[in-house]
Enzyme design. Structure first.
Site, PDB file in Angstrom:
ATOM      1  N   PRO A   1       0.822  -1.215   0.000  1.00 13.32           N
ATOM      2  CA  PRO A   1       0.000   0.000   0.000  1.00 13.32           C
ATOM      3  C   PRO A   1       0.860   1.272   0.000  1.00 13.32           C
ATOM      4  CG  PRO A   1      -0.730  -1.539   1.688  1.00 13.32           C
ATOM      5  CD  PRO A   1       0.572  -2.067   1.168  1.00 13.32           C
TER       6      PRO A   1
ATOM      7  N   GLU B   1       2.346  -7.844   8.137  1.00 12.27           N
ATOM      8  CA  GLU B   1       2.533  -6.387   8.050  1.00 12.27           C
ATOM      9  C   GLU B   1       3.527  -6.012   6.963  1.00 12.27           C
ATOM     10  OE1 GLU B   1      -0.190  -6.679  10.438  1.00 12.27           O
ATOM     11  OE2 GLU B   1       0.433  -4.641   9.956  1.00 12.27           O
TER      12      GLU B   1
ATOM     13  N   ARG C   1      -1.230  -9.234 -21.139  1.00 13.20           N
ATOM     14  CA  ARG C   1      -2.119  -9.009 -22.282  1.00 13.20           C
ATOM     15  C   ARG C   1      -1.500  -8.063 -23.307  1.00 13.20           C
ATOM     16  NH1 ARG C   1      -4.984  -4.372 -21.981  1.00 13.20           N
ATOM     17  NH2 ARG C   1      -6.780  -5.144 -23.130  1.00 13.20           N
TER      18      ARG C   1
ATOM     19  N   ASP D   1      -6.937  -0.573 -27.077  1.00 20.03           N
ATOM     20  CA  ASP D   1      -6.858   0.764 -27.674  1.00 20.03           C
ATOM     21  C   ASP D   1      -7.540   1.803 -26.793  1.00 20.03           C
ATOM     22  OD1 ASP D   1      -7.467  -0.727 -30.907  1.00 20.03           O
ATOM     23  OD2 ASP D   1      -5.670  -0.583 -29.648  1.00 20.03           O
TER      24      ASP D   1
END
Ligand SMILES: NC(=O)c1ccc(NCc2ccccc2)nc1
Length: 247
Positions: free
Chosen positions: A89, A116, A154, A169
């Site tokens: 995070p 943690e 991808r 696109d």
């Protein structure tokens, strides 16, 4: 492209990378995903991978030794140097721009923390880049690793066929996508497809799609629009969308 993942849950990573476009890209040899479990690099009877955090308070931290040995095995598994990315995070928010840059690299190593997180000394020594997939806390970095594998996989040349490449696109130009429709032309609830899409007028269809993409981005993500310099044509289309919207 080769992606190695350091994770306590290799089966999760294998499953996520085995389906759909990424699974097919793996079969085509466009991408190779390998998962490594730091628990295999422990030497105590309990195969411990976490320890109590110094300074007291709740929570455990992933131990440095198994992670260091696991990362060393990852690095030497393939001669290519790998960019080592830690999912946390505290990382920089992942964007499509960064995904496109990562997709050009020959090799990634994704480090998935649990508990943690990992000892800060390991981050300083081993981690090249810290990435967050969003401002929320998960039980582990594996979902972030799966996101990177999918988003980067991808984009490997040959991974997308025509059916998939439209999505490729749309987000490439920094705009949200336009609405999409398929049969029936009028559905059971009596809602019709916008007539322009049935008109066969490809120039009008392209204009409609661009206007809708600009309008949606204006309505839903003005922050994306603020970063863009629009062409005169795009500004005219957006003005047209706004006039209709505000009418
Ligand atoms: N938002 C994210 O990308 C993300 C990544 C990992 C995670 N949890 C594991 C972890 C917790 C604390 C420190 C390092 C890793 N939660 C959310």
């Amino acid at each position: 492209m080769r992606i190695d993942v350091l994770t306590l849950f290799p089966e999760f990573i294998h499953a996520a990378a085995a389906v759909g476009v990424v699974g097919r890209a793996q079969q085509r040899g466009l991408i190779e995903v390998a998962a490594w479990n730091p628990r295999d690099f422990t030497h105590d009877n309990y195969r411990r991978v976490d320890e109590r955090t110094f300074g007291g308070g709740p929570g455990m931290v992933m131990s440095t030794r198994p992670l260091t040995d696991c990362l060393a095995a990852i690095r030497t598994a393939v001669p290519e140097p790998a960019r080592v990315i830690y999912l946390t995070p505290q990382g920089a928010r992942l964007t499509q721009r960064r995904v496109r840059e990562l997709a050009l690299l020959p090799r990634l190593a994704l480090v998935c923390g649990r508990y943690e997180g990992i000892d800060e000394r390991l981050i300083a020594r081993e981690i090249d880049e810290e990435i967050s997939i969003g401002d929320y806390v998960l039980s582990g970095g594996e979902l972030g690793a799966a996101v990177i594998i999918d988003a980067v996989g991808r984009l490997q040349p040959g991974a997308l066929n025509d059916a998939d490449s439209a999505a490729h696109d749309s987000f490439e130009d920094g705009l949200l996508d336009c609405p999409h429709y398929t049969r029936p032309e009028v559905d059971a609830q009596g809602d019709a497809v916008p007539a322009v899409l049935l008109s066969g007028d490809h120039a009008a269809i392209a204009r409609w799609r661009r206007r809708e993409a600009l309008g949606r981005t204006w309505l839903r993500r003005p922050d994306l629009l603020a970063r863009m310099t629009l062409s005169r044509a795009d500004r005219a289309l957006l003005d047209d969308f706004r006039r209709t919207w505000l009418a």
